[in-house]
Design a protein around this motif. Sequence first.
Motif, PDB file in Angstrom:
ATOM      1  N   VAL A 472      -6.947   0.138  -2.626  1.00 30.81           N
ATOM      2  CA  VAL A 472      -7.774   1.346  -1.851  1.00 30.81           C
ATOM      3  C   VAL A 472      -8.879   1.208  -1.489  1.00 30.81           C
ATOM      4  CG1 VAL A 472      -5.773   2.523  -3.108  1.00 30.81           C
ATOM      5  CG2 VAL A 472      -8.158   2.461  -3.584  1.00 30.81           C
ATOM      6  N   ALA A 473      -9.703  -0.072  -1.379  1.00 26.67           N
ATOM      7  CA  ALA A 473     -10.874   0.392  -0.907  1.00 26.67           C
ATOM      8  C   ALA A 473     -11.009  -0.076   0.760  1.00 26.67           C
ATOM      9  CB  ALA A 473     -11.571  -1.566  -0.936  1.00 26.67           C
ATOM     10  N   GLY A 474     -11.575   1.363   0.446  1.00 22.39           N
ATOM     11  CA  GLY A 474     -12.462   1.815   2.643  1.00 22.39           C
ATOM     12  C   GLY A 474     -13.215   0.637   2.818  1.00 22.39           C
ATOM     13  N   SER A 475     -13.283   0.068   4.195  1.00 19.70           N
ATOM     14  CA  SER A 475     -13.215  -1.118   5.058  1.00 19.70           C
ATOM     15  C   SER A 475     -14.851  -0.886   5.323  1.00 19.70           C
ATOM     16  CB  SER A 475     -12.604  -1.116   6.237  1.00 19.70           C
ATOM     17  OG  SER A 475     -13.360  -2.899   6.588  1.00 19.70           O
ATOM     18  N   ILE A 476     -16.113  -1.825   5.452  1.00 24.81           N
ATOM     19  CA  ILE A 476     -17.500  -1.660   5.824  1.00 24.81           C
ATOM     20  C   ILE A 476     -17.475  -2.351   7.341  1.00 24.81           C
ATOM     21  CG2 ILE A 476     -18.620  -1.589   2.671  1.00 24.81           C
ATOM     22  CD1 ILE A 476     -18.813  -4.271   3.375  1.00 24.81           C
ATOM     23  N   VAL A 477     -16.155  -2.584   7.841  1.00 28.99           N
ATOM     24  CA  VAL A 477     -16.753  -3.371   9.133  1.00 28.99           C
ATOM     25  C   VAL A 477     -17.061  -3.089  10.489  1.00 28.99           C
ATOM     26  CG1 VAL A 477     -15.066  -4.632  10.595  1.00 28.99           C
ATOM     27  CG2 VAL A 477     -14.717  -5.504   8.400  1.00 28.99           C
ATOM     28  N   ASN A 478     -17.001  -1.462   9.871  1.00 24.53           N
ATOM     29  CA  ASN A 478     -17.026  -0.442  11.212  1.00 24.53           C
ATOM     30  C   ASN A 478     -18.925  -0.266  11.444  1.00 24.53           C
ATOM     31  OD1 ASN A 478     -17.309   1.179   8.678  1.00 24.53           O
ATOM     32  ND2 ASN A 478     -17.320   2.822   9.605  1.00 24.53           N
ATOM     33  N   MET A 479     -19.456  -0.889   9.751  1.00 28.28           N
ATOM     34  CA  MET A 479     -20.912  -1.047  10.100  1.00 28.28           C
ATOM     35  C   MET A 479     -21.088  -2.796  10.525  1.00 28.28           C
ATOM     36  SD  MET A 479     -21.495   0.478   6.072  1.00 28.28           S
ATOM     37  CE  MET A 479     -23.850   0.345   6.168  1.00 28.28           C
ATOM     38  N   PHE A 480     -20.337  -2.882  11.881  1.00 21.26           N
ATOM     39  CA  PHE A 480     -20.830  -4.609  12.318  1.00 21.26           C
ATOM     40  C   PHE A 480     -20.726  -4.235  13.634  1.00 21.26           C
ATOM     41  CE2 PHE A 480     -20.357  -5.650   8.044  1.00 21.26           C
ATOM     42  CZ  PHE A 480     -20.936  -6.996   7.241  1.00 21.26           C
ATOM     43  N   ASP A 481     -21.111  -4.901  14.973  1.00 19.63           N
ATOM     44  CA  ASP A 481     -20.171  -5.384  15.863  1.00 19.63           C
ATOM     45  C   ASP A 481     -20.862  -6.423  16.096  1.00 19.63           C
ATOM     46  OD1 ASP A 481     -20.066  -4.991  18.904  1.00 19.63           O
ATOM     47  OD2 ASP A 481     -21.978  -3.900  18.845  1.00 19.63           O
ATOM     48  N   PHE A 482     -19.392  -7.119  16.320  1.00 19.93           N
ATOM     49  CA  PHE A 482     -19.388  -8.374  16.483  1.00 19.93           C
ATOM     50  C   PHE A 482     -19.201  -9.152  18.316  1.00 19.93           C
ATOM     51  CE2 PHE A 482     -17.829  -8.432  12.251  1.00 19.93           C
ATOM     52  CZ  PHE A 482     -18.371  -9.147  11.539  1.00 19.93           C
ATOM     53  N   SER A 483     -19.125  -7.971  18.713  1.00 20.49           N
ATOM     54  CA  SER A 483     -18.245  -8.618  20.568  1.00 20.49           C
ATOM     55  C   SER A 483     -19.518  -8.477  20.544  1.00 20.49           C
ATOM     56  CB  SER A 483     -17.825  -6.553  21.337  1.00 20.49           C
ATOM     57  OG  SER A 483     -18.819  -5.924  20.212  1.00 20.49           O
ATOM     58  N   ALA A 484     -20.900  -8.051  20.843  1.00 21.40           N
ATOM     59  CA  ALA A 484     -22.396  -8.718  21.946  1.00 21.40           C
ATOM     60  C   ALA A 484     -22.011  -9.818  21.105  1.00 21.40           C
ATOM     61  CB  ALA A 484     -23.197  -8.193  21.088  1.00 21.40           C
ATOM     62  N   TYR A 485     -21.555 -10.661  20.613  1.00 14.35           N
ATOM     63  CA  TYR A 485     -22.109 -12.268  20.637  1.00 14.35           C
ATOM     64  C   TYR A 485     -20.673 -12.967  20.237  1.00 14.35           C
ATOM     65  CZ  TYR A 485     -26.162 -10.403  18.553  1.00 14.35           C
ATOM     66  OH  TYR A 485     -27.487  -9.019  18.661  1.00 14.35           O
ATOM     67  N   PRO A 486     -20.124 -13.390  21.500  1.00 12.81           N
ATOM     68  CA  PRO A 486     -18.305 -13.634  21.499  1.00 12.81           C
ATOM     69  C   PRO A 486     -18.567 -14.828  20.994  1.00 12.81           C
ATOM     70  CG  PRO A 486     -19.706 -13.128  23.632  1.00 12.81           C
ATOM     71  CD  PRO A 486     -20.199 -12.455  22.572  1.00 12.81           C
ATOM     72  N   ASP A 487     -19.545 -15.720  20.806  1.00 18.92           N
ATOM     73  CA  ASP A 487     -19.774 -17.271  20.507  1.00 18.92           C
ATOM     74  C   ASP A 487     -19.265 -17.075  18.517  1.00 18.92           C
ATOM     75  OD1 ASP A 487     -22.304 -16.329  19.744  1.00 18.92           O
ATOM     76  OD2 ASP A 487     -23.255 -18.425  20.842  1.00 18.92           O
ATOM     77  N   GLY A 488     -19.496 -15.991  18.043  1.00 17.76           N
ATOM     78  CA  GLY A 488     -19.192 -16.143  16.844  1.00 17.76           C
ATOM     79  C   GLY A 488     -20.729 -16.599  16.131  1.00 17.76           C
ATOM     80  N   ARG A 489     -21.848 -16.388  16.852  1.00 17.16           N
ATOM     81  CA  ARG A 489     -22.622 -16.769  16.527  1.00 17.16           C
ATOM     82  C   ARG A 489     -24.019 -16.134  16.428  1.00 17.16           C
ATOM     83  NH1 ARG A 489     -23.467 -20.116  12.808  1.00 17.16           N
ATOM     84  NH2 ARG A 489     -25.759 -21.072  13.668  1.00 17.16           N
TER      85      ARG A 489
END
Length: 509
Positions: A472-489
């Motif tokens: 039931v743990a809430g997500s912490i993914v909203n603290m990231f922004d992965f869209s700025a680096y489309p190459d995954g780096r």
Amino acid sequence: MKRNFVFLTFACVSLLAIPVKSIAQQYRPGPEPGNSSLATTTPIKHLVVIFDENISFDHYFGAYPNAANPPGEPSFQASPNTPTVNGLTATLLKDNPDAVAPFRLDRSEAVTCDNDNHYTDEQKAYDGGLIDQVSELLSATGVSTTGAECTPNLAMGYYDGNTVTALWNYAQHYAMSDDFFGTNFGTTVMGHLNLISGQTHGAVPATVSGKVANGSVIANIDATDDDCSTGTTIMMTGKNIGDLLNARGVTWGWFYGDWTPTGNSGGKAQCTSQYDDHYAPFQYYASTANPHHLPPSSVRAIGYTDQANHQYALTDFWNAVAAGNLPAVSFLKAPANETGHPSTSSPLAEQTFLVDTINRLQQSTQWKDMAILIAWDDSDGWYDHVLAPIVSRSNDPGNDALLGSTGLCGTAKAGAYLDRCGYGPRLPFLVISPFAKENFVAHSVADQTSITRFIEDNWQLGQIGDQSFDAVAGSIVNMFDFSAYPDGRGSDRTLILDPDTGEPQDGRW
């Protein structure tokens, strides 16, 4: 050693974790040496969790972002676009429900006594959400380790950006949460067990007076499989996150500053007097214990299963970093005198450890795909004005008292494990990463097992089960922004701070 609060207003929040896979399935950086080539659901290939001691959110961030800035102390000036936090308002400072209002502790008062954070006592202090008995029930009394009298009503004290300067600067440039909670009320061992398994139930023996009730840990107690344990001991049954990482073939390790034995006697390790097995939670599980504190067979073996069984000294961590062999998941525990724990440490000693560690990691070759999470094990009884949603009810009349003698901590569902009243007190939580949102405050409910859940989802491990709070743990993914680096780096976005003052070196960001 002890490890440990606002009106009973329950918002309708969803506590189910947001699946990470749907957010960043496209980010699959190319293979690298070692274990980091395993597919992940976000660009994070190296996760470093720094687990510190005994701090509530209001104790460190209640005044954020407004510091008093007395002459002669490190100064803090917030960016004009700094978001607000659910902190200590003028009303809470002047007309608090508690008999004593929160008060500022100066940088010169960094060393304090140790408050009461016991499972039942904290529930009583929260008083059904009134949070009006903290000063009376939880404040330390007597004298400190320096021989000084404990500050009256100490539990109501808080620091600002002139003492916890580095943490406020990290919050300015990366992401933090003001809605992150201890999984249960209570102490250090409970916080550590929840971090690695989402679970304080499963202790053997199932009853130890004042320490284990109905199979659940309710106070600090030592680990059976540790040569350096000195008191009553237990073993924990069930799985932990290390078991899931092993099953998936993901490298990992717990790295503790006081781990290295000072000698050996009769085949058993002897440890420094500062060693605390409460800070080594994997020792409680037979599958992940290293009873004799054996070192890794080689630097290249760090993170893999060998005689060390994933339990290491901090020196092993830095040896792995230097060798380009950083495990995918690393838990770091400072030496006891640098954890921030009241009485045995201080926020200034904690700051030195944090800054030295983070500076080095930001200058490593792995920084571009790394996330550093800073979390704390419990609140130490320090005042915080927010009562968490109660997701785990417990009606043990011998130990539960959140809602008084009749309500206890609600009524548990049939078959639910008792003596896990939670969520507990609100704690600080920060994400430092090239992918972290900048100057961002998350207001979504999360808890210590949200870290567990992120690991499970990112490396596709499955879940622990058996009523673990990871479900039931809430997500912490909203603290990231992965869209700025489309190459995954990620970028070279670093913040190098001065470990003494916590201020940016050369005033630069």
